[in-house]
Scaffold this active site. Structure first.
Site, short mmCIF file in Angstrom:
data_model
loop_
_atom_site.label_atom_id
_atom_site.label_comp_id
_atom_site.label_asym_id
_atom_site.label_seq_id
_atom_site.Cartn_x
_atom_site.Cartn_y
_atom_site.Cartn_z
N LYS A 53 6.94 10.79 -27.83
CA LYS A 53 7.05 12.20 -28.23
C LYS A 53 8.51 12.62 -28.32
CE LYS A 53 2.52 13.24 -26.41
NZ LYS A 53 1.70 13.61 -25.25
N GLN A 97 2.44 16.55 -19.59
CA GLN A 97 1.65 15.33 -19.85
C GLN A 97 0.53 15.18 -18.82
OE1 GLN A 97 2.18 13.19 -22.55
NE2 GLN A 97 0.29 12.20 -21.87
N ASP A 120 0.32 22.22 -27.30
CA ASP A 120 -0.85 21.36 -27.09
C ASP A 120 -2.14 22.10 -27.49
OD1 ASP A 120 -0.52 18.76 -26.30
OD2 ASP A 120 -0.34 19.21 -24.16
#
Ligand code: NAP
Length: 296
Positions: A53, A97, A120
């Protein structure tokens, strides 16, 4: 004829090129989009995702901040970091995460991210917006990427039966919410299957579009698929492979060889859904930066 392959890498490349253009445009207004990724602990798979990422963010010309915290970080310490990022004008997107260590409640953390920076798309405000069909929130990256794959491959979705295996908050549920919307890229009749579903095959056999996100290798075989169906394999399962240098390889949830003989279109693993997830994260981050201009 065997099914055509969906080239997720090529479609993701197009998305990333569009993101790079938008980043250049934002620079004219003095804005550089910034994505912060927080990794708690040293889970090797998570570390690989986080590194990927970070790389993708830099390649897109955006500011990348990776915060690595010890595995014994307390919930309040993590929340203090999230709060600081919520207030940091360099940061437009925040991603924590998953999975998190046991001492931290993931739902609490998800709710602590500013919904305007929730790239997200997991915050209940963004989930709610998606469900009621408001498009001004953020949509979770994997289902958003699958919808783009279907569109780019010219799959007509209205009136089709879309069967989804899996009901997680990350993939299955948002996928179902998207495919049932009254929009030209959705308008499906949706069935969601899970581990308590009786006779999975009965459902999958009636799918025009079958989206598999169970995290179980080979859960769907050719005899479970209708001729000509479109099959999207979300699964990423690391399995032993003595022929591979590393001793393992990645495979999906779908028994590729048997399903390919009956489907019309199929997404491979790797090279299908995976590249789209990161591309959509980049797209959500650039969008967060664009929205920040209107919030000024
Ligand atoms: P998850 O949270 O473990 O959810 C799996 C779902 O599958 C659950 O709803 C479970 O049912 C259902 N399931 C499990 N076994 C089943 C069975 N035998 N029959 C029917 N349903 C079954 O997983 P996830 O986070 O959604 O991820 C799913 C897979 O996609 C994983 O392999 C993951 O690594 C992969 N993934 C890939 C990407 C990507 O970018 N390529 C992104 C996200 C996830 P219950 O709810 O009843 O337990």
């Amino acid at each position: 004829m065997p099914a055509e392959l969906i080239d997720g890498r090529a479609i993701a490349k197009k998305i990333r090129a569009d993101v790079a253009e938008r980043v250049k445009k934002l620079a004219e207004s003095g804005v550089k989009p910034g994505l912060a990724v927080i990794l708690v602990g040293d889970d090797p798979a998570s570390a690989v995702y986080v590194a990927a990422k970070g790389r993708a963010t830099e390649e897109a010309g955006m500011y990348s901040l990776t915060m690595r915290l010890e595995a014994d970080t307390s919930q309040s310490e993590l929340l203090a970091h999230v709060d600081a990022l919520n207030d940091d004008p360099r940061i437009h997107g925040i991603l924590v995460q998953m999975p998190l260590p046991k001492q931290i409640d993931p739902d609490f953390v998800i709710r602590s991210v500013d919904p305007n920076k929730d790239v997200d798309g997991f915050h209940p405000i963004n989930v709610g917006k998606m469900l009621v069909g408001e498009r001004d929130g953020f949509i979770p990256c994997t289902p958003a990427g699958i919808q783009v794959l279907l569109k780019e491959c010219g799959v007509e979705t209205p009136g089709k039966h879309c069967v989804i295996i899996g009901r997680s908050n990350i993939v299955g549920k948002p996928m179902a919410a998207l495919m049932m919307q009254n929009t030209t890229d959705a308008n499906c009749t949706v069935t969601v299957c899970h581990s308590r579903t009786k006779d999975l095959r009965e459902h999958t056999r009636s799918a025009d579009i079958l989206i598999v996100a169970a995290g179980r290798s080979g859960i769907v075989t050719g005899n479970m698929v209708k001729k000509g169906a479109v099959v999207i394999d979300v699964g990423t399962n690391r399995v032993k492979d003595e022929k591979s240098k590393t001793g393992t390889r990645l495979e999906g949830d779908v028994d590729f060889e048997s399903v390919r003989k009956v489907a019309s279109l199929i997404s491979p693993v790797p090279g299908g859904v995976g590249p789209m997830t990161i591309a959509m994260l980049m797209a959500n981050t650039v969008r967060a930066a664009e929205l920040s201009l209107s919030l000024r």
